[in-house]
Motif scaffolding. Structure first.
Motif, PDB file in Angstrom:
ATOM      1  N   ALA A 238      -6.054  -2.998  -9.486  1.00 34.31           N
ATOM      2  CA  ALA A 238      -5.208  -2.033  -8.783  1.00 34.31           C
ATOM      3  C   ALA A 238      -3.792  -2.047  -9.352  1.00 34.31           C
ATOM      4  O   ALA A 238      -3.182  -0.984  -9.535  1.00 34.31           O
ATOM      5  CB  ALA A 238      -5.183  -2.336  -7.291  1.00 34.31           C
ATOM      6  N   ASP A 239      -3.284  -3.227  -9.641  1.00 36.55           N
ATOM      7  CA  ASP A 239      -1.960  -3.324 -10.252  1.00 36.55           C
ATOM      8  C   ASP A 239      -1.932  -2.634 -11.610  1.00 36.55           C
ATOM      9  O   ASP A 239      -0.966  -1.947 -11.958  1.00 36.55           O
ATOM     10  CB  ASP A 239      -1.537  -4.789 -10.412  1.00 36.55           C
ATOM     11  CG  ASP A 239      -1.224  -5.452  -9.084  1.00 36.55           C
ATOM     12  OD1 ASP A 239      -1.038  -4.733  -8.071  1.00 36.55           O
ATOM     13  OD2 ASP A 239      -1.165  -6.698  -9.056  1.00 36.55           O
ATOM     14  N   ASN A 240      -2.997  -2.796 -12.379  1.00 35.53           N
ATOM     15  CA  ASN A 240      -3.098  -2.165 -13.685  1.00 35.53           C
ATOM     16  C   ASN A 240      -3.098  -0.637 -13.542  1.00 35.53           C
ATOM     17  O   ASN A 240      -2.425   0.066 -14.302  1.00 35.53           O
ATOM     18  CB  ASN A 240      -4.358  -2.651 -14.405  1.00 35.53           C
ATOM     19  CG  ASN A 240      -4.393  -2.253 -15.843  1.00 35.53           C
ATOM     20  OD1 ASN A 240      -3.395  -1.852 -16.424  1.00 35.53           O
ATOM     21  ND2 ASN A 240      -5.574  -2.358 -16.449  1.00 35.53           N
ATOM     22  N   VAL A 241      -3.837  -0.132 -12.583  1.00 33.91           N
ATOM     23  CA  VAL A 241      -3.872   1.317 -12.329  1.00 33.91           C
ATOM     24  C   VAL A 241      -2.489   1.811 -11.927  1.00 33.91           C
ATOM     25  O   VAL A 241      -2.029   2.859 -12.406  1.00 33.91           O
ATOM     26  CB  VAL A 241      -4.926   1.662 -11.247  1.00 33.91           C
ATOM     27  CG1 VAL A 241      -4.769   3.091 -10.760  1.00 33.91           C
ATOM     28  CG2 VAL A 241      -6.325   1.429 -11.796  1.00 33.91           C
ATOM     29  N   ASN A 242      -1.813   1.082 -11.064  1.00 36.89           N
ATOM     30  CA  ASN A 242      -0.472   1.478 -10.639  1.00 36.89           C
ATOM     31  C   ASN A 242       0.507   1.456 -11.803  1.00 36.89           C
ATOM     32  O   ASN A 242       1.358   2.335 -11.907  1.00 36.89           O
ATOM     33  CB  ASN A 242       0.030   0.578  -9.516  1.00 36.89           C
ATOM     34  CG  ASN A 242      -0.531   0.971  -8.185  1.00 36.89           C
ATOM     35  OD1 ASN A 242      -0.804   2.131  -7.930  1.00 36.89           O
ATOM     36  ND2 ASN A 242      -0.708  -0.004  -7.318  1.00 36.89           N
ATOM     37  N   ASP A 243       0.393   0.451 -12.660  1.00 37.21           N
ATOM     38  CA  ASP A 243       1.285   0.373 -13.810  1.00 37.21           C
ATOM     39  C   ASP A 243       1.084   1.580 -14.735  1.00 37.21           C
ATOM     40  O   ASP A 243       2.048   2.145 -15.246  1.00 37.21           O
ATOM     41  CB  ASP A 243       1.053  -0.920 -14.593  1.00 37.21           C
ATOM     42  CG  ASP A 243       1.547  -2.147 -13.839  1.00 37.21           C
ATOM     43  OD1 ASP A 243       2.326  -1.979 -12.865  1.00 37.21           O
ATOM     44  OD2 ASP A 243       1.153  -3.272 -14.203  1.00 37.21           O
ATOM     45  N   ARG A 244      -0.162   1.959 -14.941  1.00 41.39           N
ATOM     46  CA  ARG A 244      -0.424   3.138 -15.789  1.00 41.39           C
ATOM     47  C   ARG A 244       0.081   4.417 -15.148  1.00 41.39           C
ATOM     48  O   ARG A 244       0.558   5.306 -15.834  1.00 41.39           O
ATOM     49  CB  ARG A 244      -1.925   3.264 -16.034  1.00 41.39           C
ATOM     50  CG  ARG A 244      -2.442   2.277 -17.020  1.00 41.39           C
ATOM     51  CD  ARG A 244      -3.867   2.618 -17.401  1.00 41.39           C
ATOM     52  NE  ARG A 244      -4.580   1.417 -17.746  1.00 41.39           N
ATOM     53  CZ  ARG A 244      -5.870   1.250 -17.625  1.00 41.39           C
ATOM     54  NH1 ARG A 244      -6.608   2.226 -17.161  1.00 41.39           N
ATOM     55  NH2 ARG A 244      -6.432   0.129 -17.983  1.00 41.39           N
TER      56      ARG A 244
ATOM     57  N   ILE B 200      -9.533   0.895  -5.084  1.00 38.71           N
ATOM     58  CA  ILE B 200      -9.994  -0.325  -5.767  1.00 38.71           C
ATOM     59  C   ILE B 200      -9.769  -1.541  -4.874  1.00 38.71           C
ATOM     60  O   ILE B 200     -10.657  -2.376  -4.717  1.00 38.71           O
ATOM     61  CB  ILE B 200      -9.271  -0.493  -7.117  1.00 38.71           C
ATOM     62  CG1 ILE B 200      -9.728   0.583  -8.096  1.00 38.71           C
ATOM     63  CG2 ILE B 200      -9.501  -1.889  -7.697  1.00 38.71           C
ATOM     64  CD1 ILE B 200      -8.893   0.679  -9.355  1.00 38.71           C
ATOM     65  N   GLU B 201      -8.599  -1.631  -4.281  1.00 38.02           N
ATOM     66  CA  GLU B 201      -8.316  -2.770  -3.405  1.00 38.02           C
ATOM     67  C   GLU B 201      -9.202  -2.758  -2.171  1.00 38.02           C
ATOM     68  O   GLU B 201      -9.676  -3.799  -1.727  1.00 38.02           O
ATOM     69  CB  GLU B 201      -6.843  -2.797  -3.011  1.00 38.02           C
ATOM     70  CG  GLU B 201      -5.980  -3.372  -4.098  1.00 38.02           C
ATOM     71  CD  GLU B 201      -4.614  -3.815  -3.612  1.00 38.02           C
ATOM     72  OE1 GLU B 201      -4.329  -3.723  -2.407  1.00 38.02           O
ATOM     73  OE2 GLU B 201      -3.842  -4.255  -4.464  1.00 38.02           O
TER      74      GLU B 201
ATOM     75  N   ALA C  91       0.826  -1.216   0.000  1.00 35.05           N
ATOM     76  CA  ALA C  91       0.000   0.000   0.000  1.00 35.05           C
ATOM     77  C   ALA C  91       0.854   1.257   0.000  1.00 35.05           C
ATOM     78  O   ALA C  91       0.407   2.312  -0.453  1.00 35.05           O
ATOM     79  CB  ALA C  91      -0.922  -0.007   1.212  1.00 35.05           C
ATOM     80  N   CYS C  92       2.062   1.174   0.481  1.00 32.86           N
ATOM     81  CA  CYS C  92       2.936   2.345   0.518  1.00 32.86           C
ATOM     82  C   CYS C  92       3.249   2.862  -0.881  1.00 32.86           C
ATOM     83  O   CYS C  92       3.527   4.033  -1.053  1.00 32.86           O
ATOM     84  CB  CYS C  92       4.243   2.007   1.225  1.00 32.86           C
ATOM     85  SG  CYS C  92       4.036   1.632   2.957  1.00 32.86           S
ATOM     86  N   GLN C  93       3.204   1.997  -1.868  1.00 32.10           N
ATOM     87  CA  GLN C  93       3.590   2.381  -3.220  1.00 32.10           C
ATOM     88  C   GLN C  93       2.395   2.428  -4.166  1.00 32.10           C
ATOM     89  O   GLN C  93       2.577   2.461  -5.364  1.00 32.10           O
ATOM     90  CB  GLN C  93       4.632   1.396  -3.742  1.00 32.10           C
ATOM     91  CG  GLN C  93       5.892   1.408  -2.916  1.00 32.10           C
ATOM     92  CD  GLN C  93       6.899   0.395  -3.419  1.00 32.10           C
ATOM     93  OE1 GLN C  93       6.675  -0.284  -4.402  1.00 32.10           O
ATOM     94  NE2 GLN C  93       8.018   0.309  -2.745  1.00 32.10           N
ATOM     95  N   GLN C  94       1.194   2.463  -3.647  1.00 32.86           N
ATOM     96  CA  GLN C  94       0.020   2.469  -4.493  1.00 32.86           C
ATOM     97  C   GLN C  94      -0.535   3.873  -4.655  1.00 32.86           C
ATOM     98  O   GLN C  94      -0.445   4.688  -3.739  1.00 32.86           O
ATOM     99  CB  GLN C  94      -1.075   1.583  -3.911  1.00 32.86           C
ATOM    100  CG  GLN C  94      -0.799   0.122  -4.079  1.00 32.86           C
ATOM    101  CD  GLN C  94      -2.005  -0.707  -3.687  1.00 32.86           C
ATOM    102  OE1 GLN C  94      -2.812  -0.280  -2.891  1.00 32.86           O
ATOM    103  NE2 GLN C  94      -2.103  -1.884  -4.247  1.00 32.86           N
ATOM    104  N   SER C  95      -1.137   4.087  -5.806  1.00 30.90           N
ATOM    105  CA  SER C  95      -1.833   5.340  -6.024  1.00 30.90           C
ATOM    106  C   SER C  95      -3.116   5.320  -5.200  1.00 30.90           C
ATOM    107  O   SER C  95      -3.614   4.257  -4.836  1.00 30.90           O
ATOM    108  CB  SER C  95      -2.164   5.506  -7.512  1.00 30.90           C
ATOM    109  OG  SER C  95      -3.165   4.595  -7.884  1.00 30.90           O
ATOM    110  N   PRO C  96      -3.673   6.483  -4.897  1.00 31.80           N
ATOM    111  CA  PRO C  96      -4.931   6.518  -4.141  1.00 31.80           C
ATOM    112  C   PRO C  96      -6.057   5.767  -4.858  1.00 31.80           C
ATOM    113  O   PRO C  96      -6.870   5.102  -4.218  1.00 31.80           O
ATOM    114  CB  PRO C  96      -5.248   8.004  -4.033  1.00 31.80           C
ATOM    115  CG  PRO C  96      -3.931   8.684  -4.169  1.00 31.80           C
ATOM    116  CD  PRO C  96      -3.123   7.820  -5.101  1.00 31.80           C
ATOM    117  N   GLN C  97      -6.093   5.860  -6.185  1.00 28.01           N
ATOM    118  CA  GLN C  97      -7.135   5.167  -6.943  1.00 28.01           C
ATOM    119  C   GLN C  97      -6.969   3.652  -6.805  1.00 28.01           C
ATOM    120  O   GLN C  97      -7.942   2.933  -6.600  1.00 28.01           O
ATOM    121  CB  GLN C  97      -7.089   5.575  -8.406  1.00 28.01           C
ATOM    122  CG  GLN C  97      -8.200   4.962  -9.231  1.00 28.01           C
ATOM    123  CD  GLN C  97      -8.123   5.368 -10.697  1.00 28.01           C
ATOM    124  OE1 GLN C  97      -7.152   5.973 -11.126  1.00 28.01           O
ATOM    125  NE2 GLN C  97      -9.155   5.020 -11.449  1.00 28.01           N
TER     126      GLN C  97
END
Length: 93
Positions: A84-90, A28-29, A18-24
């Motif tokens: 969520a991974d897809n959103v982070n990758d983008r 989602i998660e 979660a530390c490296q995830q975007s808010p969006q």
């Protein structure tokens, strides 16, 4: 008991991720986890009802529904993680 151990093992990993995830992606998660938790609770209630009924056929039907509910919870959680991974990758591009 297996679920409790799995959750206890996954919590530190989830916090680290979660530390490296975007808010969006985090939203989602979180939504996926809430939906999966609701499905797991439904499965637990069905199992409890199955344990308390004297009708064998109804008990087996409830157990099958409980299994399907828990499998659906796993699928929801996995799909939310993938999205969520897809959103982070983008977001990293």
């Amino acid at each position: 008991m297996k679920k409790l151990i799995l959750i206890a093992a996954a919590l530190p990993l989830g916090a680290l991720a979660a530390c490296q995830q975007s808010p969006q992606a985090q939203a989602i998660e979180n939504n996926g986890a809430a939906a999966a938790d609701a499905l797991e609770n439904q499965g637990d209630q069905l199992e409890a009802m199955a344990d308390n009924t004297t009708n064998t056929q109804a008990s087996e039907m409830m157990e099958n529904q409980a299994d399907a509910s828990e499998e659906a919870a796993d699928n929801v959680r996995a799909e939310a993680d993938a999205k969520a991974d897809n959103v982070n990758d983008r977001a990293r591009r």
